[in-house]
Design a protein around this motif. Structure first.
Motif, PDB file in Angstrom:
ATOM      1  N   ALA A 197       0.841  -1.198   0.000  1.00 28.61           N
ATOM      2  CA  ALA A 197       0.000   0.000   0.000  1.00 28.61           C
ATOM      3  C   ALA A 197       0.874   1.245   0.000  1.00 28.61           C
ATOM      4  CB  ALA A 197      -0.928  -0.013   1.209  1.00 28.61           C
ATOM      5  N   ALA A 198       1.958   1.194   0.765  1.00 23.39           N
ATOM      6  CA  ALA A 198       2.856   2.352   0.826  1.00 23.39           C
ATOM      7  C   ALA A 198       3.472   2.625  -0.543  1.00 23.39           C
ATOM      8  CB  ALA A 198       3.942   2.105   1.870  1.00 23.39           C
ATOM      9  N   GLN A 199       3.841   1.550  -1.250  1.00 22.77           N
ATOM     10  CA  GLN A 199       4.395   1.726  -2.602  1.00 22.77           C
ATOM     11  C   GLN A 199       3.388   2.413  -3.506  1.00 22.77           C
ATOM     12  OE1 GLN A 199       6.149  -1.499  -4.861  1.00 22.77           O
ATOM     13  NE2 GLN A 199       6.790  -2.500  -2.978  1.00 22.77           N
ATOM     14  N   TYR A 200       2.134   1.937  -3.404  1.00 19.60           N
ATOM     15  CA  TYR A 200       1.095   2.495  -4.268  1.00 19.60           C
ATOM     16  C   TYR A 200       0.898   3.974  -3.971  1.00 19.60           C
ATOM     17  CZ  TYR A 200      -3.399   3.232  -6.486  1.00 19.60           C
ATOM     18  OH  TYR A 200      -4.401   3.707  -7.279  1.00 19.60           O
ATOM     19  N   ARG A 201       0.837   4.273  -2.666  1.00 19.58           N
ATOM     20  CA  ARG A 201       0.533   5.644  -2.268  1.00 19.58           C
ATOM     21  C   ARG A 201       1.694   6.592  -2.556  1.00 19.58           C
ATOM     22  NH1 ARG A 201      -2.910   6.615   1.768  1.00 19.58           N
ATOM     23  NH2 ARG A 201      -1.286   7.466   3.065  1.00 19.58           N
ATOM     24  N   ALA A 202       2.906   6.030  -2.676  1.00 17.87           N
ATOM     25  CA  ALA A 202       4.053   6.894  -2.932  1.00 17.87           C
ATOM     26  C   ALA A 202       3.972   7.521  -4.323  1.00 17.87           C
ATOM     27  CB  ALA A 202       5.343   6.106  -2.789  1.00 17.87           C
ATOM     28  N   GLY A 203       3.272   6.829  -5.240  1.00 16.01           N
ATOM     29  CA  GLY A 203       3.043   7.420  -6.557  1.00 16.01           C
ATOM     30  C   GLY A 203       4.307   7.714  -7.329  1.00 16.01           C
ATOM     31  N   THR A 204       5.308   6.841  -7.240  1.00 16.58           N
ATOM     32  CA  THR A 204       6.574   7.126  -7.913  1.00 16.58           C
ATOM     33  C   THR A 204       6.504   6.880  -9.409  1.00 16.58           C
ATOM     34  OG1 THR A 204       7.314   4.863  -7.582  1.00 16.58           O
ATOM     35  CG2 THR A 204       7.938   6.459  -5.904  1.00 16.58           C
ATOM     36  N   GLY A 205       5.525   6.095  -9.849  1.00 12.76           N
ATOM     37  CA  GLY A 205       5.475   5.741 -11.270  1.00 12.76           C
ATOM     38  C   GLY A 205       6.598   4.813 -11.657  1.00 12.76           C
ATOM     39  N   GLN A 206       7.131   4.070 -10.674  1.00 16.25           N
ATOM     40  CA  GLN A 206       8.278   3.204 -10.960  1.00 16.25           C
ATOM     41  C   GLN A 206       7.907   2.085 -11.915  1.00 16.25           C
ATOM     42  OE1 GLN A 206       8.813   2.166  -6.775  1.00 16.25           O
ATOM     43  NE2 GLN A 206       8.495   0.012  -7.254  1.00 16.25           N
ATOM     44  N   GLY A 207       6.633   1.703 -11.944  1.00 10.71           N
ATOM     45  CA  GLY A 207       6.185   0.744 -12.945  1.00 10.71           C
ATOM     46  C   GLY A 207       6.456  -0.707 -12.610  1.00 10.71           C
ATOM     47  N   TYR A 208       6.834  -1.004 -11.391  1.00  8.26           N
ATOM     48  CA  TYR A 208       6.960  -2.409 -10.981  1.00  8.26           C
ATOM     49  C   TYR A 208       6.771  -2.480  -9.478  1.00  8.26           C
ATOM     50  CZ  TYR A 208      11.636  -1.151  -9.320  1.00  8.26           C
ATOM     51  OH  TYR A 208      12.668  -0.552  -8.664  1.00  8.26           O
ATOM     52  N   ILE A 209       6.496  -3.698  -8.999  1.00  9.65           N
ATOM     53  CA  ILE A 209       6.329  -3.897  -7.566  1.00  9.65           C
ATOM     54  C   ILE A 209       7.685  -4.298  -6.995  1.00  9.65           C
ATOM     55  CG2 ILE A 209       5.093  -5.197  -5.792  1.00  9.65           C
ATOM     56  CD1 ILE A 209       3.322  -3.468  -7.645  1.00  9.65           C
ATOM     57  N   SER A 210       8.199  -3.494  -6.089  1.00  8.65           N
ATOM     58  CA  SER A 210       9.499  -3.853  -5.542  1.00  8.65           C
ATOM     59  C   SER A 210       9.326  -4.642  -4.249  1.00  8.65           C
ATOM     60  CB  SER A 210      10.360  -2.619  -5.332  1.00  8.65           C
ATOM     61  OG  SER A 210       9.668  -1.656  -4.589  1.00  8.65           O
ATOM     62  N   GLY A 211      10.309  -5.476  -3.979  1.00  4.95           N
ATOM     63  CA  GLY A 211      10.287  -6.256  -2.753  1.00  4.95           C
ATOM     64  C   GLY A 211      11.288  -5.679  -1.781  1.00  4.95           C
TER      65      GLY A 211
END
Lengths: 545, 200, 335
Positions: free
Chosen positions: B30-44
């Protein structure tokens, strides 16, 4: 029995004043000792006034969320807002304005409101359950004070008159009880039922979203024609889970985009293109079998407990980059983000490997390119009738080698050296389909090799949908019933007088019931006709002033 | 899922992971999503999971084409412990871990533990350019077009971030996973050794 | 096809012309009533006594400063006060007839626009404005069949005229085919019901405004706008406004639900706090508040009337400012 109401319900006094019913709930001021303060606080919280103020506070509290972007819906918008308003951002963020609907203050208001609501509907429900089994209340001693009071004379005996009245009231679906020489009748219990169903449904919706919502998720993925998506965390571009999400809940399936077909028309007067239809032809692989499906806007498809939506589309030109020896170091499609209705699109291409330096390119794509007088290009139609792309190339460290996430759709040009376009003195590279051009400084060459389309799909698993829909339907039904079923009482008192009986009628409304007076009159008339069909309307209406 | 210790150092961490049942937590996602970086992948977050032999899923079966030409299938790998790394060229952590993976691949070459890349986004050209740039000696499967290999690895211990590194046992079952950047090559080494040490 | 579009526009302009005359006549009617009011004021108490509805006493109550119109049952609700406005002049009849003609033209404009576009005529701001005002006027005419609320004529024709003028001059767009995002049966249901709700809220707000003016006028005696004294009493206006607004509220609830179901189809989730969703929610809570205020001691009367007016203002805000200036998914203004 009376419907139970908060003490500051406008009906409350009327109920206390008018009712002779011994079972009517009397709210006694608690003595403020020991638990007294608690009970007092509880009474305050569950009062109409508090609920109303909380409701209006909720209204006001919802406004900020429409003024600034929200992380839950538009995380990129928040990032952009921060960039545009670096000074204001920390203040607003401190106030949780970018998470308005999960903020402490918003949550506090709606939780208090719902506690107040539950505190109100539970006792009311219990009370109403008893009322549903209770007899109508005793007939008041003086009907004259009540609504629609009127008298009439009729032939026959008291028993005959009351039997006829009972029959008529039953026909009108009143519940009837006889007390001495009078009938007490009540109808419209459904009004309170509807009211309770309405309010309970609100609680139901909140509870469903609160509990089941935690198991939901939604994820987004851009898929180029010819590529596939796997419902697996590692494949999503972005992913937004509920609090209780567990990755093992992702059902395995694949969605491959075979073709995306848009349809356009031109407005003959304005020349503006109009999108008519978007269809994504996909093949879905699930449990070892593959089937073909179409996804359209407004027509999502269901796959293994998730729903797949078509949210966006655009062009994905394939560029081929060769090193000075002619060896292909890069050749793949890049999704360009549409910028206008003619699909002028912006793409960012990063070539980190294979050339003397890392190369980043900011590229515009014009599906139907037309040069303007200024020399700049524009697209005049969203179909690729004259596909042209322009490239501004940069060299330097693309920032991909530090392990830090980078925005895939943006190129941070700080620290990069621009080699084409802008102030470089070198024209931007302009390529038609199939054309190629050399990169400056002997870096190599770039070719616009082919053109594909991409779609942006959203996959959504939402276990709250059914529950919320059911509660929403109950809510609407409850609302309609509670607003339009009149809850009313009617009384008939019969007194023997000479050769016949003297009848008195009156009614009492619970809630807004503008038609009560005419209902009493209509009943008196119908009753009169049952007793003596020919009796002229000699009954004088005595109305209270 | 009970856990077999892969490395003593990590025993406690792994135990904690067993309780949550997943290594990329909902909060982190959820934090990744909310960060809105546009990184384009799910990081672990580099968290790792080791699956007890008794709890492993079904053997993985796939057949795919390689960026070096030719095909590979699980039949070719029967009876071998092998390592699969899911990656793509412009994913920053993939670039950081590539040298470490390569040295481990060379280390285990003689023991007979093949390394296989699974490129989830790129074409052959981009995949090969990357391999040349980083001196990667092993081949990668090109999985962008049909996702067949990722689908084959779906299950309790699926590739849940980019990059993801999996260790597969001799029966073809996933024995261990590292989600995200391989920060400590020794962790992967321990996982491979533990899997090799299991009875046939 | 182009002909039909032109006929539709012609009908819109004709309707506006007729409404203008109707508006002037409705206003003249109110003005003439002001002149006639003193006489009717003398006649009224007697009429009330004969009617026996207790209205006079109740209004005195409601008007007393600080007393928040605690209208005890059954005194107020039972008032069977005839709702025929006293003192209506012949201007009103003419104005009303013209309003009906204007509405027929207006309705014809909507229908021809729909035929020309071969779809429902409400896919952009111009069309929605055109249709919603036709709905609002239709609701007004419908309500006049039930209760004589023709004293609202100036308000409704004025409002409709203004809205039609703005959407026609500023928001006009040509007939365009349905974009994919709007290709759904919910377009028909959701928007139709929304415009119906808007119509009821408009009438409700008009009645609430009259109620507030009437309350103020009663407090000041002969001061202020004298035509107000020819209107039904504040409690009758309040009761009428309530009955109209609850219909609007039910339609609005349905609009919100239908919108959510459609959003699930089109945007992938039924609720996401999009700006349009937020404002639809705000309007819903405002009218929910209004209904509860009507049942709360101390909030009946003027305070609840203000809530209804704020609620309708929010509806207008949602249609104009939110559409034009707020970023969101519900971007169908066509501009």
């Amino acid at each position: 029995m009376e419907p139970l109401r908060p003490s500051d319900h406008f009906d409350a006094d009327a109920i206390r004043a008018e009712s002779d019913d011994a079972s009517a709930i009397r709210i006694v001021q608690p003595r403020l000792r020991a638990g007294g303060y608690l009970r007092f606080a509880w009474r305050q919280l569950t009062s109409m006034r508090t609920a109303l103020v909380l409701l209006l506070l909720l209204t006001v509290a919802a406004i900020p969320g429409s003024l600034v972007p929200q992380r839950s819906a538009d995380p990129n918008g928040v990032v952009q807002y921060r960039r545009n308003n670096p000074d204001l951002f920390p203040i607003l963020d401190g106030l949780q304005l970018f998470d308005t609907y999960t903020s402490v203050w918003f949550s506090a208001i709606y939780l208090l409101l719902f506690v107040s609501l539950i505190g109100c509907i539970i006792p009311r429900t219990l009370h109403h359950a008893r009322a549903l089994r209770a007899e109508p209340p005793k007939t008041p001693a003086r009907l004259q004070r009540l609504v629609g009071y009127q008298t009439a004379d009729a032939p026959g005996t008291v028993d005959e008159a009351l039997d006829a009245a009972r029959a008529e009231l039953r026909r009108l679906r009143y519940r009837v009880a006889r007390y001495g020489d009078s009938l007490s009748a009540e109808r419209g219990y459904l009004r309170e039922t509807g009211n309770l169903v309405f309010h309970a449904s609100l609680v139901g919706i909140l509870a469903t979203v609160g509990f089941a919502g935690g198991f939901g998720y939604n994820g987004q993925k851009v898929i180029v024609e010819g590529d596939a998506f796997i419902n697996q965390l590692g494949t999503y571009d972005s992913f937004n889970p509920g609090r209780l999400f567990n990755e093992a809940r992702l059902d395995p399936f694949a969605v491959a985009l075979e073709e995306f077909v848009p349809e356009y028309a031109v407005d003959r007067e304005t020349g503006m293109p109009q999108a008519l239809d978007y269809t994504a032809y996909v093949s879905v692989t699930e449990d070892g079998t593959t089937r073909r499906e179409q996804i359209k806007v407004n027509e999502p498809i269901a796959i293994a407990g998730t729903t797949a939506y078509l949210l966006g589309n655009g062009f994905a030109p394939t560029l081929t980059v060769r090193d000075p020896d002619g060896k292909v170091v890069f050749q793949q499609p890049t999704a360009y983000l549409p910028q206008d209705s003619n699909l002028t699109s912006l793409g960012v291409i990063k070539i980190p490997d294979g050339l003397a330096e890392q190369v980043g390119m900011i590229s515009f794509f014009y599906p139907s390119a037309l040069p303007l007088a200024s020399g700049a290009l524009t697209s005049i139609f969203p179909e690729p009738d004259q596909p042209v792309l322009t490239l501004n190339a940069f060299t330097g460290d693309l920032g991909l080698d530090a392990g830090v996430p980078r925005n895939a759709y943006a190129l941070n040009t700080d620290g990069l050296t621009q080699i084409t376009g802008g102030d470089t003195g070198v024209e931007s590279l302009v390529l038609g389909l199939g054309q190629s051009a050399d990169l400056p400084n002997g870096l190599g060459s770039v070719e616009f090799t082919s053109l594909q389309r991409f779609v942006s799909l959203e996959f959504h698993h939402d276990p709250t949908q059914e529950g919320v829909l059911i509660f929403a339907i109950l809510l609407l039904a409850g609302l309609i019933v509670s607003l339009w079923v009149p809850r009313r009482r009617l009384w008939v008192v019969a007194t023997g007088s000479g050769s016949g009986v003297r009848l008195q009628y009156a009614g009492l409304a619970r809630g807004d019931d503008p038609a009560l007076e005419s209902a009493v009159a209509a009943f008196a008339k119908a009753h009169g006709e049952r007793l003596a069909p020919a009796t002229p309307p000699g009954a004088v209406a005595e109305k209270r002033v | 899922m009970t856990i077999l210790t892969a490395s003593r150092v990590a025993a406690l961490v792994v135990g904690a992971l067993a309780l949550t049942g997943c290594s990329t937590g909902a909060d982190d996602l959820a934090a990744q999503y909310r960060a809105g970086t546009g990184q384009g992948y799910i990081s672990g977050d580099g968290a790792y999971t080791v699956v007890d032999e008794r709890d492993r899923g079904e053997p993985v079966v796939f057949s795919a084409t390689l960026d070096t030409g030719g095909t590979i299938s699980t039949d070719d790998l029967a009876g071998q412990v092998y390592v699969v790394n899911f990656w793509y060229a412009s994913c920053p952590p993939c670039r950081v871990e590539a040298p470490d993976l390569e040295s481990l691949a060379q280390e285990f070459r003689d023991v007979g533990v093949p390394f296989i890349g699974v490129n989830i986004r790129d074409t052959v050209a981009v995949s090969r350019t990357f391999a040349d740039e980083f001196g990667v000696s092993y081949s990668s499967i090109i999985d962008v077009n049909d996702g067949g290999v990722r689908l084959a690895f779906a299950g309790e211990v699926a590739p849940n971030a980019v990059p993801t590194t999996l260790v597969v046992d001799r029966q073809g079952r996933v024995a261990a996973r590292i989600s995200g950047l391989l920060t400590e090559p020794s962790t992967l080494r321990a996982m491979i050794n533990d899997t090799l040490a299991e009875a046939n | 096809m182009d002909n039909l579009v032109a006929y539709s526009l012609l009908a819109v302009y004709s309707a506006m012309g007729v409404y203008t005359v109707a508006f002037v006549l409705f206003t003249l009617d109110l003005a003439r009533r002001s002149a006639a009011a003193p006489a009717s004021r003398i006649a009224r108490p007697a009429a009330s006594l004969v009617g026996g509805s207790g209205v006079v006493a109740v209004e005195g109550d409601a008007a007393r400063p600080g007393s928040v119109a605690v209208i005890e049952k059954p005194a107020a609700e039972s008032d069977a006060e005839p709702s025929e406005p006293t003192g209506a002049t012949r201007y009103q009849r003419a104005a009303y007839a013209l309003t009906v003609i204007g509405w027929l033209l207006h309705f014809a404009a909507v229908v021809t626009r729909g035929i020309a576009a071969a779809r429902v005529p409400w896919v952009n701001m111009f069309e929605f404005g055109l249709t919603a005002t036709a709905m609002g006027m239709g609701v007004f005419l419908l309500v006049t069949l039930w209760k004589d609320v023709r004293y609202l004529g100036a308000y409704i024709t004025g409002f409709t005229l203004l809205a039609l003028g703005i959407v026609t001059v500023n928001f006009y767009v040509d007939v365009v085919p349905l974009p994919p995002a709007l290709q759904s049966a919910w377009l028909v249901i959701h928007v139709l019901v929304a415009s119906l709700a808007t119509g009821f809220f408009a009438i409700g707000a008009g009645l609430s405004i009259m109620q507030l003016l009437r309350t103020r006028a009663a407090a000041r005696g002969a001061e202020g706008l004298r035509f107000l004294q020819t209107l039904p009493g504040a409690s009758t206006l309040e009761s009428l406004a309530y009955r109209v607004n609850v219909v609007g509220f039910v339609f609005w609830t349905f609009t919100l639900m239908a919108g959510a179901i459609w959003a699930e189809r089109a945007w992938g989730r039924y609720w996401g706090w999009d700006t349009k969703e937020v404002w639809t929610f705000i309007i819903w809570t405002l009218f929910a508040g209004y209904i509860h205020a009507r049942a709360t001691r101390g909030w009946r009367g003027s305070r609840s009337a203000w809530l209804a007016i704020i609620g309708f203002s929010a509806v207008i805000f949602n249609f104009t400012v939110v559409n034009l200036f707020f970023k969101g998914l519900h971007a169908y203004s066509g501009l």
